[in-house]
Scaffold this motif. Structure first.
Motif, PDB file in Angstrom:
ATOM      1  N   LEU A  30       0.840  -1.086   0.059  1.00  0.00           N
ATOM      2  CA  LEU A  30      -0.010  -0.278  -0.099  1.00  0.00           C
ATOM      3  C   LEU A  30       1.159   1.474  -0.300  1.00  0.00           C
ATOM      4  CD1 LEU A  30      -2.883   1.061   0.037  1.00  0.00           C
ATOM      5  CD2 LEU A  30      -2.369   1.455   2.834  1.00  0.00           C
ATOM      6  N   VAL A  31       1.016   1.703  -1.067  1.00  0.00           N
ATOM      7  CA  VAL A  31       2.329   2.910  -1.562  1.00  0.00           C
ATOM      8  C   VAL A  31       1.080   4.398  -1.704  1.00  0.00           C
ATOM      9  CG1 VAL A  31       4.233   4.189  -2.712  1.00  0.00           C
ATOM     10  CG2 VAL A  31       2.918   1.571  -2.901  1.00  0.00           C
ATOM     11  N   PHE A  32       1.483   5.265  -0.604  1.00  0.00           N
ATOM     12  CA  PHE A  32       0.904   6.633  -0.705  1.00  0.00           C
ATOM     13  C   PHE A  32       1.636   7.331  -2.100  1.00  0.00           C
ATOM     14  CE2 PHE A  32      -2.416   6.138   1.882  1.00  0.00           C
ATOM     15  CZ  PHE A  32      -3.369   6.796   2.049  1.00  0.00           C
ATOM     16  N   LEU A  33       1.443   8.065  -2.593  1.00  0.00           N
ATOM     17  CA  LEU A  33       2.080   9.501  -3.176  1.00  0.00           C
ATOM     18  C   LEU A  33       1.627  11.088  -3.227  1.00  0.00           C
ATOM     19  CD1 LEU A  33       3.793   8.446  -6.041  1.00  0.00           C
ATOM     20  CD2 LEU A  33       1.460   9.205  -7.216  1.00  0.00           C
ATOM     21  N   ALA A  34       2.391  11.486  -2.037  1.00  0.00           N
ATOM     22  CA  ALA A  34       2.120  12.845  -1.393  1.00  0.00           C
ATOM     23  C   ALA A  34       3.012  13.878  -1.593  1.00  0.00           C
ATOM     24  CB  ALA A  34       2.512  12.329   0.131  1.00  0.00           C
ATOM     25  N   GLY A  35       2.108  14.945  -1.455  1.00  0.00           N
ATOM     26  CA  GLY A  35       2.406  15.833  -2.354  1.00  0.00           C
ATOM     27  C   GLY A  35       1.603  16.632  -2.703  1.00  0.00           C
ATOM     28  N   PRO A  36       2.301  18.072  -3.268  1.00  0.00           N
ATOM     29  CA  PRO A  36       0.330  19.414  -2.822  1.00  0.00           C
ATOM     30  C   PRO A  36      -0.230  19.386  -4.745  1.00  0.00           C
ATOM     31  CG  PRO A  36       2.852  20.618  -3.329  1.00  0.00           C
ATOM     32  CD  PRO A  36       3.313  18.771  -2.781  1.00  0.00           C
ATOM     33  N   SER A  37      -0.755  19.680  -4.679  1.00  0.00           N
ATOM     34  CA  SER A  37      -1.213  19.779  -5.321  1.00  0.00           C
ATOM     35  C   SER A  37      -0.525  20.476  -6.806  1.00  0.00           C
ATOM     36  CB  SER A  37      -2.678  20.590  -5.973  1.00  0.00           C
ATOM     37  OG  SER A  37      -3.139  21.205  -7.469  1.00  0.00           O
ATOM     38  N   GLY A  38      -0.279  19.388  -8.103  1.00  0.00           N
ATOM     39  CA  GLY A  38       1.187  20.471  -9.130  1.00  0.00           C
ATOM     40  C   GLY A  38       2.368  19.513  -9.279  1.00  0.00           C
ATOM     41  N   ALA A  39       1.589  18.565  -8.172  1.00  0.00           N
ATOM     42  CA  ALA A  39       3.446  18.263  -8.077  1.00  0.00           C
ATOM     43  C   ALA A  39       3.371  16.983  -8.569  1.00  0.00           C
ATOM     44  CB  ALA A  39       3.641  17.336  -6.325  1.00  0.00           C
ATOM     45  N   GLY A  40       2.854  16.961  -9.609  1.00  0.00           N
ATOM     46  CA  GLY A  40       2.958  15.492 -10.729  1.00  0.00           C
ATOM     47  C   GLY A  40       2.822  13.908  -9.896  1.00  0.00           C
ATOM     48  N   LYS A  41       1.582  14.420  -8.818  1.00  0.00           N
ATOM     49  CA  LYS A  41       0.888  12.457  -8.583  1.00  0.00           C
ATOM     50  C   LYS A  41      -0.151  11.998 -10.115  1.00  0.00           C
ATOM     51  CE  LYS A  41      -0.841  14.438  -4.986  1.00  0.00           C
ATOM     52  NZ  LYS A  41      -0.415  16.260  -5.770  1.00  0.00           N
ATOM     53  N   SER A  42      -0.625  12.928 -10.371  1.00  0.00           N
ATOM     54  CA  SER A  42      -2.073  12.089 -11.461  1.00  0.00           C
ATOM     55  C   SER A  42      -1.086  11.913 -12.539  1.00  0.00           C
ATOM     56  CB  SER A  42      -2.957  13.394 -11.866  1.00  0.00           C
ATOM     57  OG  SER A  42      -3.552  13.713 -11.168  1.00  0.00           O
ATOM     58  N   THR A  43      -0.101  12.605 -12.729  1.00  0.00           N
ATOM     59  CA  THR A  43       0.784  12.471 -14.484  1.00  0.00           C
ATOM     60  C   THR A  43       1.485  11.083 -13.456  1.00  0.00           C
ATOM     61  OG1 THR A  43       1.248  14.692 -14.786  1.00  0.00           O
ATOM     62  CG2 THR A  43       2.507  12.764 -15.665  1.00  0.00           C
ATOM     63  N   LEU A  44       2.063  10.827 -12.863  1.00  0.00           N
ATOM     64  CA  LEU A  44       2.448   9.323 -12.673  1.00  0.00           C
ATOM     65  C   LEU A  44       1.888   8.270 -12.697  1.00  0.00           C
ATOM     66  CD1 LEU A  44       5.288   9.023  -9.119  1.00  0.00           C
ATOM     67  CD2 LEU A  44       3.697   7.163  -9.870  1.00  0.00           C
ATOM     68  N   LEU A  45       0.754   8.055 -12.102  1.00  0.00           N
ATOM     69  CA  LEU A  45      -0.297   7.648 -11.791  1.00  0.00           C
ATOM     70  C   LEU A  45      -0.829   7.043 -13.089  1.00  0.00           C
ATOM     71  CD1 LEU A  45      -2.446   8.241  -9.273  1.00  0.00           C
ATOM     72  CD2 LEU A  45      -0.693   6.004  -8.875  1.00  0.00           C
ATOM     73  N   LYS A  46      -1.049   8.434 -13.919  1.00  0.00           N
ATOM     74  CA  LYS A  46      -1.540   7.730 -15.314  1.00  0.00           C
ATOM     75  C   LYS A  46      -0.185   7.365 -16.101  1.00  0.00           C
ATOM     76  CE  LYS A  46      -4.933  12.034 -15.737  1.00  0.00           C
ATOM     77  NZ  LYS A  46      -5.090  12.955 -16.473  1.00  0.00           N
ATOM     78  N   MET A  47       0.771   7.658 -16.363  1.00  0.00           N
ATOM     79  CA  MET A  47       2.151   6.361 -16.899  1.00  0.00           C
ATOM     80  C   MET A  47       2.356   5.473 -16.748  1.00  0.00           C
ATOM     81  SD  MET A  47       4.773   9.377 -16.112  1.00  0.00           S
ATOM     82  CE  MET A  47       5.853   9.894 -18.197  1.00  0.00           C
ATOM     83  N   ILE A  48       1.864   5.666 -15.292  1.00  0.00           N
ATOM     84  CA  ILE A  48       1.791   3.368 -15.195  1.00  0.00           C
ATOM     85  C   ILE A  48       0.516   2.932 -16.147  1.00  0.00           C
ATOM     86  CG2 ILE A  48       1.208   1.509 -13.214  1.00  0.00           C
ATOM     87  CD1 ILE A  48       2.089   3.865 -11.497  1.00  0.00           C
ATOM     88  N   ALA A  49      -0.502   3.480 -16.279  1.00  0.00           N
ATOM     89  CA  ALA A  49      -1.678   2.796 -16.922  1.00  0.00           C
ATOM     90  C   ALA A  49      -0.927   2.800 -18.171  1.00  0.00           C
ATOM     91  CB  ALA A  49      -3.470   3.181 -16.695  1.00  0.00           C
ATOM     92  N   GLY A  50      -0.306   4.242 -18.364  1.00  0.00           N
ATOM     93  CA  GLY A  50       0.283   3.953 -20.503  1.00  0.00           C
ATOM     94  C   GLY A  50      -0.744   5.113 -20.963  1.00  0.00           C
ATOM     95  N   ILE A  51      -1.794   6.136 -20.266  1.00  0.00           N
ATOM     96  CA  ILE A  51      -2.169   7.275 -20.822  1.00  0.00           C
ATOM     97  C   ILE A  51      -0.912   8.275 -20.841  1.00  0.00           C
ATOM     98  CG2 ILE A  51      -3.839   9.130 -19.851  1.00  0.00           C
ATOM     99  CD1 ILE A  51      -5.639   6.775 -17.766  1.00  0.00           C
ATOM    100  N   GLU A  52      -0.263   8.772 -19.644  1.00  0.00           N
ATOM    101  CA  GLU A  52       0.780   9.255 -20.860  1.00  0.00           C
ATOM    102  C   GLU A  52       1.985   8.680 -20.701  1.00  0.00           C
ATOM    103  OE1 GLU A  52       0.377  12.695 -21.367  1.00  0.00           O
ATOM    104  OE2 GLU A  52      -1.619  12.740 -19.831  1.00  0.00           O
TER     105      GLU A  52
END
Ligand code: ADP
Ligand code: ADP
Length: 224
Positions: A30-52
């Motif tokens: 169970l891994v948390f990706l922490a950090g403020p808005s704009g830090a890159g969290k969504s981008t990182l998740l989308k890359m795992i799904a090949g969306i980015e």
């Protein structure tokens, strides 16, 4: 196993959404990706799904280099992932049950089979009594748990959840997190982004992002 090997992402020439990311996430954590808005969290998740796609470096999921996958193979990858992303709303003109059946229906499952599995998924998130309700009649926390049921109905080994507790009060956020943790207990890797620090102590690992870079990581196995 999810690996980021020197990954950078630029949406435009001089702006980095992610920069020089090295990560290695073992199965079942169970891994948390922490950090403020704009830090890159969504981008990182989308890359795992090949969306980015990475601008540089490699994203490897279960030994497969995602950036090398042909676009035709991406749906197969995504079916192995449980995605709870911010731009995937529930369909408000369909029942909760029908929303959860949908990922199975689109892959050609018989509707009796899809319904049986969707009911099991709704039981797992504690919402079987809402099966015939419309999403908008549910509270925000319940809607988020329907999204979890929809994400896990394909029995993925990895769940990616982008800010699943945003806009929820503590009680509802706890229910959402408990639902996700139950899947982790069953062996599913859960990667959850949050700008909210209240749950971080429940993770096996916390990855702190700021301005597209990993600024810190915390690992329960090392801390113990
Ligand atoms: P977070 O999820 O931590 O809020 P994001 O991954 O959404 O961060 O965004 C990281 C950075 O990339 C932000 O500066 C954001 O504005 C930018 N960004 C995100 N998506 C896009 C996009 N599709 N096009 C251009 N810039 C983007
Ligand atoms: P919670 O206590 O989980 O925050 P709410 O107080 O929003 O949830 O709602 C309590 C119950 O009432 C929930 O089971 C929800 O399904 C139901 N409910 C909430 N809003 C509506 C609505 N607009 N119409 C019908 N039922 C609702």
């Amino acid at each position: 196993m999810i690996e980021f090997d020197n990954v950078s992402k630029q949406y435009s020439r001089d702006a980095y959404a992610l920069r020089d990311i090295f990560l290695s996430i073992p199965d079942g954590e169970l891994v948390f990706l922490a950090g403020p808005s704009g830090a890159g969290k969504s981008t990182l998740l989308k890359m795992i799904a090949g969306i980015e796609k990475p601008s540089h470096g490699r994203v490897i999921v279960n030994g497969q280099d995602i950036s090398k996958l042909k676009s035709g193979s991406l749906p197969y990858l995504r079916r192995k992932l449980g995605l709870i992303l911010q731009d995937q709303k529930l369909l408000n003109d369909r029942s909760v049950l029908s929303n959860v059946m949908l990922p199975l229906i689109v892959t050609g499952a018989a509707s009796s089979e899809a319904e049986a599995r969707a009911r099991v998924a709704l039981e797992k998130v504690g919402l079987i009594d809402k099966a015939s309700a419309l999403p908008l009649s549910l509270s925000g926390g319940e809607q988020q748990r329907v999204a979890i049921a929809r994400a896990i109905v394909n029995r993925p080994k990895i769940i990616l959840a982008d800010e699943p507790t945003a806009f929820l009060d503590r009680d509802n956020a706890n229910k959402v997190l408990s639902a996700l943790k139950a899947f982790q207990s069953a062996g599913v890797t859960c990667l959850i982004s949050s700008h909210d620090e209240q749950f971080l102590d429940q993770a096996n690992r916390v990855i702190y992002l700021s301005h597209g870079q990993v600024t810190d990581t915390w690992n329960a196995a090392v801390a113990a």
